[in-house]
Design an enzyme around this catalytic site. Structure first.
Site, PDB file in Angstrom:
ATOM      1  N   HIS A   1       1.450   4.414  -2.935  1.00 52.33           N
ATOM      2  CA  HIS A   1       1.486   5.873  -2.779  1.00 52.33           C
ATOM      3  C   HIS A   1       2.718   6.459  -3.465  1.00 52.33           C
ATOM      4  O   HIS A   1       2.646   7.516  -4.098  1.00 52.33           O
ATOM      5  CB  HIS A   1       1.500   6.245  -1.294  1.00 52.33           C
ATOM      6  CG  HIS A   1       0.156   6.226  -0.637  1.00 52.33           C
ATOM      7  ND1 HIS A   1      -0.930   6.914  -1.146  1.00 52.33           N
ATOM      8  CD2 HIS A   1      -0.278   5.612   0.501  1.00 52.33           C
ATOM      9  CE1 HIS A   1      -1.974   6.723  -0.350  1.00 52.33           C
ATOM     10  NE2 HIS A   1      -1.610   5.939   0.650  1.00 52.33           N
TER      11      HIS A   1
ATOM     12  N   GLU B   1      -6.490   6.958  -0.643  1.00 51.03           N
ATOM     13  CA  GLU B   1      -6.348   5.707   0.103  1.00 51.03           C
ATOM     14  C   GLU B   1      -6.978   4.540  -0.654  1.00 51.03           C
ATOM     15  O   GLU B   1      -6.417   3.444  -0.690  1.00 51.03           O
ATOM     16  CB  GLU B   1      -6.974   5.838   1.497  1.00 51.03           C
ATOM     17  CG  GLU B   1      -6.214   6.742   2.450  1.00 51.03           C
ATOM     18  CD  GLU B   1      -4.761   6.340   2.624  1.00 51.03           C
ATOM     19  OE1 GLU B   1      -4.478   5.129   2.767  1.00 51.03           O
ATOM     20  OE2 GLU B   1      -3.895   7.229   2.611  1.00 51.03           O
TER      21      GLU B   1
ATOM     22  N   HIS C   1       0.840  -1.207   0.000  1.00 51.68           N
ATOM     23  CA  HIS C   1       0.000   0.000   0.000  1.00 51.68           C
ATOM     24  C   HIS C   1       0.871   1.252   0.000  1.00 51.68           C
ATOM     25  O   HIS C   1       0.611   2.207  -0.753  1.00 51.68           O
ATOM     26  CB  HIS C   1      -0.917  -0.029   1.229  1.00 51.68           C
ATOM     27  CG  HIS C   1      -1.655   1.244   1.477  1.00 51.68           C
ATOM     28  ND1 HIS C   1      -2.963   1.444   1.089  1.00 51.68           N
ATOM     29  CD2 HIS C   1      -1.267   2.404   2.083  1.00 51.68           C
ATOM     30  CE1 HIS C   1      -3.350   2.656   1.442  1.00 51.68           C
ATOM     31  NE2 HIS C   1      -2.335   3.266   2.051  1.00 51.68           N
ATOM     32  N   GLU C   2       1.900   1.278   0.833  1.00 56.97           N
ATOM     33  CA  GLU C   2       2.771   2.456   0.894  1.00 56.97           C
ATOM     34  C   GLU C   2       3.556   2.636  -0.402  1.00 56.97           C
ATOM     35  O   GLU C   2       3.762   3.763  -0.872  1.00 56.97           O
ATOM     36  CB  GLU C   2       3.718   2.347   2.092  1.00 56.97           C
ATOM     37  CG  GLU C   2       3.029   2.264   3.445  1.00 56.97           C
ATOM     38  CD  GLU C   2       2.040   3.392   3.674  1.00 56.97           C
ATOM     39  OE1 GLU C   2       2.247   4.501   3.123  1.00 56.97           O
ATOM     40  OE2 GLU C   2       1.045   3.177   4.397  1.00 56.97           O
TER      41      GLU C   2
END
Length: 319
Positions: A134, A201, A130-131
């Site tokens: 980003h 998100e 997930h990071e």
């Protein structure tokens, strides 16, 4: 497109800065605020990642310090086609993580000791994927700049209370204008943070699930982090609430997930979206995605000299 959004964000934040400057000192104050905002935007672009990492006293680790954690990030970065980011650990019992950096070539990911100790291998992989999403979408620049500028706008609003109300400072709006600036400027900055974080998100969840290959591992991680994040305080985050939107789950203990003004989407909505994604992936695969039922592996957490089990981190120069 992200570059256009970032430019619009900087323009909006600069306008807020100038508005508060106008309240404090009229046209002269507005021009000073413009110069300050330009300098801050330039400084934030080059240094905001280091500032945020320093706020949380993050310690950089390598393969010798944390082989399992570092290896997860390395393998996921390869899957995503990204350069290897710098890898950090935050001394906090609250499970959480964030990414920062102005571009994929100058990026960093950070996970808390609480996350590394409480989540399974597959769940940690989901969080770090997930990071990395980003980073791949260049959200990290926007989120880090927003955190820096929102904090500065809030401080400037408080500054207006002390120096914007007296009649000799060329303030055209008087004390009423000062009160408006104190309330509206930080609130507007918060709305920008909400708009940025909530929409991004979901995108990072989906791309992160693609990178790690298992949406249900990320969904399981989100549930665990959300369950612990509001029960275990993050003292550094409480002192720096403008950075809350950078984390995978809001780190502030007073934050309710159904709050209208939450910086993050509702966790159950995020989990539901990931479960739908898992069903879609299962429909096209002979090996359906399954929840993470694996026994948690023992994970080496770097020997940093940090205490274990304490309720509050060691005091630093900002305490």
């Amino acid at each position: 497109m992200n570059l256009v959004r970032t430019a619009m964000l900087l323009a909006f934040m600069t306008a807020l800065f100038m508005a508060v400057g106008y309240v404090i000192g009229g046209r002269g104050g507005m021009m000073i605020a413009l110069l300050m905002a330009a300098g801050m935007n330039f400084f934030s672009y080059w240094n905001s990642d280091r500032m945020v990492l320093r706020m949380y006293r993050a310690q950089e680790v390598d393969e010798r310090d944390a082989p399992e954690y570092y290896g997860i990030v390395r393998d996921l970065a390869t899957n995503a086609g990204l350069p290897m980011p710098r890898v950090y650990v935050i001394d906090s019992p609250q499970p959480n993580a964030f990414a920062t950096g102005r571009n994929p070539q100058n990026a960093a990911v950070a996970a808390s000791t609480g996350l590394l100790q409480s989540l399974s291998y597959e769940e940690v992989a989901g969080v770090m994927a997930h990071e990395l999403a980003h980073i791949q979408y260049r959200d990290t620049l926007t989120m880090t700049l927003t955190a820096t500028l929102a904090g500065a706008i809030s401080m400037l609003g408080n500054f207006a209370f002390f120096f914007g109300g007296n009649r000799d400072n060329n303030n055209p709006l008087g004390f009423v204008g000062v009160l408006i600036a104190m309330i509206v400027a930080p609130f507007a900055a918060m709305l920008v943070q909400m708009a940025i974080s909530r929409t991004r998100e979901y995108s990072a969840d989906r791309r992160g699930a693609e990178i790690c290959g298992n949406p249900l591992s990320l969904a399981s991680a989100l549930r665990k982090i959300a369950g612990a994040a509001h029960a275990i305080p993050n003292y550094d985050a409480e002192r720096n609430p403008a950075t809350a939107h950078m984390f995978i789950i809001n780190p502030l203990s007073g934050e309710r997930m159904d709050n209208l003004f939450s910086t993050h989407p509702n966790t159950e909505n995020r989990v539901a979206a990931l479960e739908r994604m898992a069903r879609e992936m299962s429909a096209g695969s002979t090996a359906p995605a399954r929840p993470d039922n694996a026994v948690r592996r023992s994970r080496s957490v770097p020997k940093t000299g940090w205490g274990r089990g304490g309720s509050e981190p060691p005091k630093g120069p900002w305490s």
